[in-house]
Design an enzyme around this catalytic site. Sequence first.
Site, PDB file in Angstrom:
ATOM      1  N   TYR A 163     -70.014  -9.091  13.516  1.00 34.04           N
ATOM      2  CA  TYR A 163     -68.682  -9.714  13.506  1.00 34.04           C
ATOM      3  C   TYR A 163     -68.792 -11.236  13.669  1.00 34.04           C
ATOM      4  O   TYR A 163     -68.173 -12.005  12.928  1.00 34.04           O
ATOM      5  CB  TYR A 163     -67.865  -9.093  14.630  1.00 34.04           C
ATOM      6  CG  TYR A 163     -66.452  -9.617  14.805  1.00 34.04           C
ATOM      7  CD1 TYR A 163     -65.456  -9.343  13.868  1.00 34.04           C
ATOM      8  CD2 TYR A 163     -66.099 -10.368  15.924  1.00 34.04           C
ATOM      9  CE1 TYR A 163     -64.157  -9.795  14.044  1.00 34.04           C
ATOM     10  CE2 TYR A 163     -64.803 -10.822  16.118  1.00 34.04           C
ATOM     11  CZ  TYR A 163     -63.838 -10.535  15.165  1.00 34.04           C
ATOM     12  OH  TYR A 163     -62.543 -10.985  15.354  1.00 34.04           O
ATOM     13  N   PRO A 171     -58.517 -17.360  17.017  1.00 32.23           N
ATOM     14  CA  PRO A 171     -57.770 -16.802  18.163  1.00 32.23           C
ATOM     15  C   PRO A 171     -58.733 -16.338  19.255  1.00 32.23           C
ATOM     16  O   PRO A 171     -59.888 -15.980  18.992  1.00 32.23           O
ATOM     17  CB  PRO A 171     -57.050 -15.581  17.558  1.00 32.23           C
ATOM     18  CG  PRO A 171     -57.146 -15.732  16.078  1.00 32.23           C
ATOM     19  CD  PRO A 171     -58.403 -16.507  15.825  1.00 32.23           C
TER      20      PRO A 171
HETATM   21  N1  LIG Z   1     -56.882  -9.160  18.463  1.00 34.61           N
HETATM   22  C1  LIG Z   1     -57.790 -10.026  18.889  1.00 34.61           C
HETATM   23  O1  LIG Z   1     -58.111 -10.082  20.083  1.00 34.61           O
HETATM   24  C2  LIG Z   1     -58.420 -10.998  17.917  1.00 34.61           C
HETATM   25  C3  LIG Z   1     -59.142 -12.082  18.446  1.00 34.61           C
HETATM   26  C4  LIG Z   1     -59.724 -12.991  17.585  1.00 34.61           C
HETATM   27  C5  LIG Z   1     -59.612 -12.832  16.208  1.00 34.61           C
HETATM   28  N2  LIG Z   1     -58.916 -11.766  15.718  1.00 34.61           N
HETATM   29  C6  LIG Z   1     -58.831 -11.646  14.260  1.00 34.61           C
HETATM   30  O2  LIG Z   1     -57.483 -11.605  13.862  1.00 34.61           O
HETATM   31  C7  LIG Z   1     -57.355 -10.801  12.704  1.00 34.61           C
HETATM   32  C8  LIG Z   1     -56.261  -9.757  12.946  1.00 34.61           C
HETATM   33  O3  LIG Z   1     -56.607  -9.030  14.104  1.00 34.61           O
HETATM   34  P1  LIG Z   1     -55.612  -7.998  14.790  1.00 34.61           P
HETATM   35  O4  LIG Z   1     -55.975  -7.922  16.217  1.00 34.61           O
HETATM   36  O5  LIG Z   1     -54.216  -8.290  14.388  1.00 34.61           O
HETATM   37  O6  LIG Z   1     -56.131  -6.650  14.078  1.00 34.61           O
HETATM   38  P2  LIG Z   1     -55.400  -5.295  13.744  1.00 34.61           P
HETATM   39  O7  LIG Z   1     -56.484  -4.265  13.674  1.00 34.61           O
HETATM   40  O8  LIG Z   1     -54.243  -5.053  14.638  1.00 34.61           O
HETATM   41  O9  LIG Z   1     -54.855  -5.571  12.269  1.00 34.61           O
HETATM   42  C9  LIG Z   1     -55.751  -5.791  11.234  1.00 34.61           C
HETATM   43  C10 LIG Z   1     -55.085  -5.386   9.944  1.00 34.61           C
HETATM   44  O10 LIG Z   1     -56.047  -5.580   8.896  1.00 34.61           O
HETATM   45  C11 LIG Z   1     -55.960  -4.474   8.025  1.00 34.61           C
HETATM   46  N3  LIG Z   1     -57.204  -4.281   7.284  1.00 34.61           N
HETATM   47  C12 LIG Z   1     -58.423  -3.883   7.753  1.00 34.61           C
HETATM   48  N4  LIG Z   1     -59.290  -3.771   6.741  1.00 34.61           N
HETATM   49  C13 LIG Z   1     -58.615  -4.099   5.604  1.00 34.61           C
HETATM   50  C14 LIG Z   1     -58.961  -4.159   4.242  1.00 34.61           C
HETATM   51  N5  LIG Z   1     -60.187  -3.848   3.805  1.00 34.61           N
HETATM   52  N6  LIG Z   1     -58.024  -4.543   3.352  1.00 34.61           N
HETATM   53  C15 LIG Z   1     -56.766  -4.857   3.775  1.00 34.61           C
HETATM   54  N7  LIG Z   1     -56.370  -4.815   5.041  1.00 34.61           N
HETATM   55  C16 LIG Z   1     -57.287  -4.428   5.961  1.00 34.61           C
HETATM   56  C17 LIG Z   1     -55.640  -3.267   8.907  1.00 34.61           C
HETATM   57  O11 LIG Z   1     -55.068  -2.205   8.146  1.00 34.61           O
HETATM   58  C18 LIG Z   1     -54.689  -3.891   9.918  1.00 34.61           C
HETATM   59  O12 LIG Z   1     -53.334  -3.771   9.511  1.00 34.61           O
HETATM   60  C19 LIG Z   1     -58.732 -10.205  12.410  1.00 34.61           C
HETATM   61  O13 LIG Z   1     -59.363 -10.973  11.416  1.00 34.61           O
HETATM   62  C20 LIG Z   1     -59.455 -10.356  13.737  1.00 34.61           C
HETATM   63  O14 LIG Z   1     -60.844 -10.485  13.561  1.00 34.61           O
HETATM   64  C21 LIG Z   1     -58.318 -10.849  16.536  1.00 34.61           C
END
Ligand SMILES: NC(=O)c1ccc[n+]([C@@H]2O[C@H](COP(=O)([O-])OP(=O)(O)OC[C@H]3O[C@@H](n4cnc5c(N)ncnc54)[C@H](O)[C@@H]3O)[C@@H](O)[C@H]2O)c1
Length: 247
Positions: free
Chosen positions: A153, A183
């Site tokens: 990741y 984030p």
């Molecule tokens: N939540 C955290 O703590 C956090 C922290 C830092 C960065 N992020 C980043 O923020 C972004 C969103 O995270 P989140 O927590 O909202 O995640 P989440 O899992 O709640 O949502 C992610 C979304 O991406 C979609 N997805 C996954 N694979 C896919 C694909 N191949 N094609 C299309 N859609 C796809 C899923 O269906 C889901 O709706 C990610 O890139 C994650 O790495 C999250």
Amino acid sequence: MKTSARTHEGKVALVTGAAQGIGQAMAVALAERGAYVIATDIHVPEETLEKIGPRASGYQLDVTKIEDWKALEFRIQDMGCVDIVVNNAGYFPNSGIDNLDFPTWRKTMSTNLDSHFLSVKTFLPAMRKKKWGRFIGISSNMVGLAIPGMSHYITTKMGIIGFMRGLANDVAGDGITANAVLPGLTNTKAIADQPDEIRRATWEQQAIKRLGEPEDITGVVLFLTSNDASFITGQAIVVDGGQYRIG
Ligand SMILES: NC(=O)c1ccc[n+]([C@@H]2O[C@H](COP(=O)([O-])OP(=O)(O)OC[C@H]3O[C@@H](n4cnc5c(N)ncnc54)[C@H](O)[C@@H]3O)[C@@H](O)[C@H]2O)c1
């Protein structure tokens, strides 16, 4: 209190992974600022469409598949140029290096990195003609933290920063910017299984001592995709309540 200015009136903004979490919050926020939103996810993001109403349309888009990007481009051709692309969809299973297998490695690379390349190849030509565009790559502050089991990741999230930096050089002449947003731990379904004490251990390292919410991430995305940020490109901006500090 957040501003309600219509900074994005007349813009078309595409968000990937918009069905929930940070992607949904960004889609809603862009629409509130006046953008027309193309909300995409593995399945049509119905809940997001309900939240936004007529200022959005939703599409199935698996970000790892070139044929899905081509199909989407065809289906939205009547909407005009996509001005703003927010690459948010992410895949982040925890797996220590001893157990990490090649399919998991590849899926992480294709979801978190191929997606950015494919979005640029799909929408850059029209942005160039229009002489305006914004690419946002959602990275993570995990690139600077000592969290085990996330080597795959972290590789991709550093890669997003690198791609935005390089892309910024290639597109700047046409009024297009490319920036990464990092984030911190954010309260989404993705972290629902994390025990409270683990979450607390994270946010206690922050200057602002609470768990981040998806709406905490939207402000910087709105700014970077507005005209106000036309001289900011190739940057990596951390939004984590002051946990990870660079520079
Ligand atoms: N939540 C955290 O703590 C956090 C922290 C830092 C960065 N992020 C980043 O923020 C972004 C969103 O995270 P989140 O927590 O909202 O995640 P989440 O899992 O709640 O949502 C992610 C979304 O991406 C979609 N997805 C996954 N694979 C896919 C694909 N191949 N094609 C299309 N859609 C796809 C899923 O269906 C889901 O709706 C990610 O890139 C994650 O790495 C999250």
